[in-house]
Write a protein that holds these residues in place. Sequence first.
Motif, mmCIF file in Angstrom:
data_model
loop_
_atom_site.group_PDB
_atom_site.id
_atom_site.type_symbol
_atom_site.label_atom_id
_atom_site.label_comp_id
_atom_site.label_asym_id
_atom_site.label_seq_id
_atom_site.Cartn_x
_atom_site.Cartn_y
_atom_site.Cartn_z
ATOM 1 N N ALA A 22 65.141 62.225 19.572
ATOM 2 C CA ALA A 22 64.107 62.903 18.798
ATOM 3 C C ALA A 22 63.461 61.899 17.859
ATOM 4 N N SER A 23 62.552 62.399 17.060
ATOM 5 C CA SER A 23 61.893 61.584 16.050
ATOM 6 C C SER A 23 61.885 62.352 14.743
ATOM 7 N N TYR A 24 62.030 61.631 13.645
ATOM 8 C CA TYR A 24 61.962 62.254 12.322
ATOM 9 C C TYR A 24 61.360 61.246 11.359
ATOM 10 N N HIS A 51 65.772 59.097 16.495
ATOM 11 C CA HIS A 51 67.042 59.688 16.082
ATOM 12 C C HIS A 51 67.707 60.291 17.316
ATOM 13 N N ASP A 102 74.735 66.630 14.349
ATOM 14 C CA ASP A 102 73.870 65.600 13.790
ATOM 15 C C ASP A 102 74.641 64.808 12.738
ATOM 16 N N THR A 157 65.727 72.636 13.313
ATOM 17 C CA THR A 157 65.854 71.313 12.700
ATOM 18 C C THR A 157 64.446 70.740 12.485
ATOM 19 N N TYR A 200 63.183 67.971 13.482
ATOM 20 C CA TYR A 200 62.902 66.885 14.412
ATOM 21 C C TYR A 200 61.849 67.258 15.453
ATOM 22 N N SER A 201 61.187 66.236 15.988
ATOM 23 C CA SER A 201 60.351 66.364 17.179
ATOM 24 C C SER A 201 61.181 65.803 18.324
ATOM 25 N N TYR A 202 61.559 66.662 19.251
ATOM 26 C CA TYR A 202 62.447 66.257 20.343
ATOM 27 C C TYR A 202 61.648 65.714 21.514
#
Length: 195
Positions: A129-131, A136, A151, A163, A165-167
Motif C-alpha cells: 500500500a501507500s501512505y 508500506h 500492521d 485504514t 492506506y491506498s492499497y
Amino acid sequence: MKRDVALIAFLLSLACPFAAQAGTTMETKGKAFAPPAFYSFCSRQPSLCSTAGGKKVVALQPKLSSELKQVNRSVNSRITELSDRVAVGKDDDWRLPTVSGDCEDIAILKKLELMRRGWPASALLLTVASYGGDGHTVLTVRTSEGDLVLDNLTNSVRDWSSTPYSYFARQAQGNGKRWERIGGAKPIQTTATGG
C-alpha cells in the motif's frame, strides 16, 4: 524515520479508533507486479511466500480473533522498526526479522507466527500500500468478518477499508508468487464458504 513512524501510528489511532462495523473484502482486478525484492525472498523462504492449501477464508471465532490481536501486538513489541538501508545496507531486502526490520519484514514474521498456530497460508497475504507518499506492507488476513490487516504501525487489527492506506496489490490466493491489483471494497458475504 522513528519520528515519522510514531507520527503515523498516532494518526492511525485518531483516524480509525474502532474496527469497522461491517467487514469488507478486497476486490481484485487482475495481475500486478510484485515488489522486486519479493522474488529474492521467495527463493530463500518459499514456505513463507506460499498461499497454497487450506481454507481461503477463515471463520473468525473469538479464539482466533484473540490470536490475531495477540500476534500483532507481540510482534510489534518485539521487533524494532528499522529501515533496510540501516539494517542491511540496501534499500529493499525482504527477510525474516529477529530483532529489527521494516514493514514487510514484520508482516512476514506475523505470517510465520500465524502459520505456526495453524492458520492456512492461503488466508495470509502480504499486501502493499501507500501512505503519505511512502510504500508500506501489511499482512492481510482473509476472514469471515472481512479482510483484516495486521500492521506494524498499530496494535489494532482492522478491516482493510478502515485504514488510511491506498492499497495497490496483494499476493494471489493459491499462488503466492503471483500478485493481484486491489480495487474497491466489497461487503462480506453472510456466510464464509472457506474455499
